[in-house]
Design a protein around this motif. Structure first.
Motif, PDB file in Angstrom:
ATOM      1  N   VAL A 151       0.801  -1.293  -0.058  1.00 60.58           N
ATOM      2  CA  VAL A 151       0.062   0.058   0.113  1.00 60.58           C
ATOM      3  C   VAL A 151       0.877   1.364   0.059  1.00 60.58           C
ATOM      4  O   VAL A 151       0.312   2.147   0.008  1.00 60.58           O
ATOM      5  CB  VAL A 151      -0.859  -0.012   1.107  1.00 60.58           C
ATOM      6  CG1 VAL A 151      -2.073  -1.001   1.187  1.00 60.58           C
ATOM      7  CG2 VAL A 151      -0.300   0.039   2.587  1.00 60.58           C
TER       8      VAL A 151
ATOM      9  N   PHE B 104       0.735   4.975  -2.513  1.00 58.58           N
ATOM     10  CA  PHE B 104      -0.817   5.102  -2.749  1.00 58.58           C
ATOM     11  C   PHE B 104      -1.221   6.567  -1.828  1.00 58.58           C
ATOM     12  O   PHE B 104      -0.893   6.398  -0.768  1.00 58.58           O
ATOM     13  CB  PHE B 104      -1.882   3.923  -2.556  1.00 58.58           C
ATOM     14  CG  PHE B 104      -1.618   2.929  -3.797  1.00 58.58           C
ATOM     15  CD1 PHE B 104      -2.175   3.068  -4.965  1.00 58.58           C
ATOM     16  CD2 PHE B 104      -0.906   1.761  -3.318  1.00 58.58           C
ATOM     17  CE1 PHE B 104      -1.992   2.358  -5.988  1.00 58.58           C
ATOM     18  CE2 PHE B 104      -0.426   1.081  -4.582  1.00 58.58           C
ATOM     19  CZ  PHE B 104      -1.136   1.082  -5.751  1.00 58.58           C
ATOM     20  N   SER B 105      -2.258   7.051  -2.383  1.00 55.88           N
ATOM     21  CA  SER B 105      -2.796   8.232  -1.485  1.00 55.88           C
ATOM     22  C   SER B 105      -3.573   7.662  -0.060  1.00 55.88           C
ATOM     23  O   SER B 105      -3.842   6.176  -0.278  1.00 55.88           O
ATOM     24  CB  SER B 105      -3.948   8.820  -2.187  1.00 55.88           C
ATOM     25  OG  SER B 105      -5.161   8.220  -2.327  1.00 55.88           O
TER      26      SER B 105
ATOM     27  N   ARG C 230      -6.623   5.637  -0.264  1.00 55.54           N
ATOM     28  CA  ARG C 230      -6.840   4.335  -0.996  1.00 55.54           C
ATOM     29  C   ARG C 230      -6.452   3.210  -0.341  1.00 55.54           C
ATOM     30  O   ARG C 230      -6.455   2.081  -0.651  1.00 55.54           O
ATOM     31  CB  ARG C 230      -6.019   4.412  -2.339  1.00 55.54           C
ATOM     32  CG  ARG C 230      -6.653   5.177  -3.557  1.00 55.54           C
ATOM     33  CD  ARG C 230      -8.210   4.760  -3.691  1.00 55.54           C
ATOM     34  NE  ARG C 230      -8.191   3.583  -4.170  1.00 55.54           N
ATOM     35  CZ  ARG C 230      -9.472   2.889  -3.876  1.00 55.54           C
ATOM     36  NH1 ARG C 230     -10.550   3.463  -3.346  1.00 55.54           N
ATOM     37  NH2 ARG C 230      -9.580   1.498  -4.100  1.00 55.54           N
ATOM     38  N   GLU C 231      -5.589   3.537   0.915  1.00 59.72           N
ATOM     39  CA  GLU C 231      -5.143   2.573   1.848  1.00 59.72           C
ATOM     40  C   GLU C 231      -6.078   1.500   2.251  1.00 59.72           C
ATOM     41  O   GLU C 231      -5.626   0.294   2.008  1.00 59.72           O
ATOM     42  CB  GLU C 231      -4.341   3.518   3.004  1.00 59.72           C
ATOM     43  CG  GLU C 231      -2.878   4.132   2.221  1.00 59.72           C
ATOM     44  CD  GLU C 231      -2.376   4.826   3.502  1.00 59.72           C
ATOM     45  OE1 GLU C 231      -1.182   5.392   3.237  1.00 59.72           O
ATOM     46  OE2 GLU C 231      -3.021   4.879   4.575  1.00 59.72           O
TER      47      GLU C 231
ATOM     48  N   PRO D  10      -9.203   0.942   1.326  1.00 60.40           N
ATOM     49  CA  PRO D  10      -9.861   0.079   0.204  1.00 60.40           C
ATOM     50  C   PRO D  10      -8.820  -1.049  -0.201  1.00 60.40           C
ATOM     51  O   PRO D  10      -9.375  -2.080  -0.495  1.00 60.40           O
ATOM     52  CB  PRO D  10     -10.261   1.212  -0.809  1.00 60.40           C
ATOM     53  CG  PRO D  10     -10.427   2.497   0.071  1.00 60.40           C
ATOM     54  CD  PRO D  10      -9.273   2.534   1.128  1.00 60.40           C
ATOM     55  N   ILE D  11      -7.745  -0.713  -0.190  1.00 57.59           N
ATOM     56  CA  ILE D  11      -6.767  -1.630  -0.800  1.00 57.59           C
ATOM     57  C   ILE D  11      -6.413  -2.774   0.177  1.00 57.59           C
ATOM     58  O   ILE D  11      -6.398  -4.196  -0.188  1.00 57.59           O
ATOM     59  CB  ILE D  11      -5.132  -1.177  -1.133  1.00 57.59           C
ATOM     60  CG1 ILE D  11      -5.345  -0.141  -2.320  1.00 57.59           C
ATOM     61  CG2 ILE D  11      -4.144  -2.092  -1.425  1.00 57.59           C
ATOM     62  CD1 ILE D  11      -4.157   0.722  -2.730  1.00 57.59           C
TER      63      ILE D  11
ATOM     64  N   LYS E  90      -5.198   2.945 -11.699  1.00 56.87           N
ATOM     65  CA  LYS E  90      -6.046   1.866 -11.286  1.00 56.87           C
ATOM     66  C   LYS E  90      -5.515   0.448 -11.568  1.00 56.87           C
ATOM     67  O   LYS E  90      -5.761  -0.615 -10.886  1.00 56.87           O
ATOM     68  CB  LYS E  90      -7.581   1.850 -11.786  1.00 56.87           C
ATOM     69  CG  LYS E  90      -8.549   0.752 -11.380  1.00 56.87           C
ATOM     70  CD  LYS E  90      -9.794   0.881 -11.986  1.00 56.87           C
ATOM     71  CE  LYS E  90     -10.877  -0.086 -11.358  1.00 56.87           C
ATOM     72  NZ  LYS E  90     -10.288  -1.054 -11.364  1.00 56.87           N
TER      73      LYS E  90
ATOM     74  N   GLU F 119      -3.137  -0.250  -9.002  1.00 58.78           N
ATOM     75  CA  GLU F 119      -3.573  -0.819  -7.663  1.00 58.78           C
ATOM     76  C   GLU F 119      -3.779  -2.191  -7.788  1.00 58.78           C
ATOM     77  O   GLU F 119      -3.678  -3.057  -6.958  1.00 58.78           O
ATOM     78  CB  GLU F 119      -4.735   0.142  -7.414  1.00 58.78           C
ATOM     79  CG  GLU F 119      -5.450  -0.407  -6.151  1.00 58.78           C
ATOM     80  CD  GLU F 119      -6.794   0.686  -5.875  1.00 58.78           C
ATOM     81  OE1 GLU F 119      -7.692   0.035  -5.659  1.00 58.78           O
ATOM     82  OE2 GLU F 119      -6.581   1.880  -6.018  1.00 58.78           O
TER      83      GLU F 119
END
Length: 339
Positions: free
Chosen positions: A52, A55-56, A59-60, A62-63, A137, A140
């Motif tokens: 992770v 990433f912003s 988004r952490e 959700p990932i 995306k 990710e």
């Protein structure tokens, strides 16, 4: 009628006691089996946060949620039934499958080190494997897929250790214990990972507190410490995660070779650990673990160094060729359908 009802209630109470005892027994066995897999669990927790990074903050979680869902599918829908079926039908297949998984972990870990030492050569190797996409995306999705693949190998080791630690009994009991261990470990690992990656956000919130009390000043200092220290902590955790992939993979290979009678490496590593423990008895258990992990790590590095060219020059071309056949077969199927 009343006597019959009382007898029925007695029977229900007796059944409830038996069920409670069974649940206690299953919980106890699950705890013991999970404790034996603790080393792999720690490695799993150390490996995951690196997926992770970059990433912003939005988004952490959700990932991590996607990886958690993938981990549960790995353990409960794939590995649990596969472990039970293999233990019944082909128990001899478990060891080679675990060794292949261990080799994959060595490859992944050594590839990360390879990228740090020889970045241009590593980039050329990665480019030869798959086309790199710059879409956010897609990046990710690739990170999540990579994390789930790594989790699959570690989860397979966890489930294998758990199954070996479970006493022989009914398949239902074994399945229930595996499910309890798999669910508990997944929640523990990824819950911990979520706390780790969001600790800096918590620190920022604490650092911005406006309370003038001594407690407020104390919380602000903690917040500043979290904001300042977490980037370094994540870097260290990333290094530990990479090292964990290598030594766990090497350990799986060493134990697999030992199962096939090639026990020289395993004896050498254990003897080195024992000699170190006897030399420094004050820290015997810690030093034994460090030496044995280092020995497994050396095996993992050698295996990973062998796997990198084999993957680049043998596995990847074969895989690309097989994938190129799929569109051709689809076109032929569509053509046959039109006829």
């Amino acid at each position: 009628m009343s006597i019959g009802l009382i007898a029925l209630l007695d029977d229900i109470a007796a059944l409830a006691k038996v069920a409670a005892a069974s649940l206690d027994d299953i919980a106890g066995q699950a705890a013991k089996a999970g404790a034996k897999a603790a080393g792999v669990v720690i490695d799993d927790a150390a490996v995951t946060p690196r997926y992770v990074t970059g990433f912003s903050a939005a988004r952490e979680l959700p990932i991590i949620g996607k990886i958690t869902l993938g981990s549960l599918k790995n353990k409960l829908l794939i590995l649990l039934p596969a472990a039970l079926i293999l233990s019944l039908v082909a128990p001899q297949a478990i060891t080679p499958l675990l060794m292949i998984g261990g080799l994959y972990l060595c490859y992944e870990g050594v590839e990360k080190v390879y990228g740090l030492v020889l970045p241009h050569a590593a980039h050329a190797h990665e480019s030869s494997l798959e086309t790199t996409s710059l879409d956010a995306k897609s990046l990710e999705d690739e990170k999540v897929a990579g994390a789930i693949k790594t989790d699959f190998i570690l989860s397979a080791e966890i489930m294998a250790i758990t199954l070996a630690a479970v006493p022989s009994g009914s398949m239902f009991t074994q399945a229930l214990i595996l499910a309890v261990v798999g669910l508990g470990i997944t929640i523990m690992v990824y819950g911990g990972v979520a706390l780790i990656v969001k600790a800096d956000d918590l620190g920022l919130m604490l650092a911005r507190l406006q309370t003038a009390s001594p407690m407020g000043a104390f919380l602000r200092s903690i917040g500043k410490g979290l904001v300042t220290g977490m980037p370094y902590f994540l870097k260290v955790l990333g290094i530990v995660g990479t090292a964990a992939m290598i030594w766990v993979g090497g350990g799986i290979i060493v134990h697999g070779l030992e199962a096939y009678g090639i026990s020289g490496l395993a004896h050498l590593i254990r003897d080195a650990g024992e000699a170190t423990a006897h030399a420094v008895p004050v820290l015997a258990s810690v030093l034994r673990w460090i030496v044995e992990a280092a020995g497994a790590g050396i095996v993992g590095i050698v295996a990973g160094l062998i796997a990198i060219p084999v993957t680049g020059y043998v596995v990847s071309p074969i895989w690309r060729y097989l994938k190129s056949l799929l569109p051709r077969r689809r076109k032929e199927a569509l053509a046959d359908g039109k006829k």
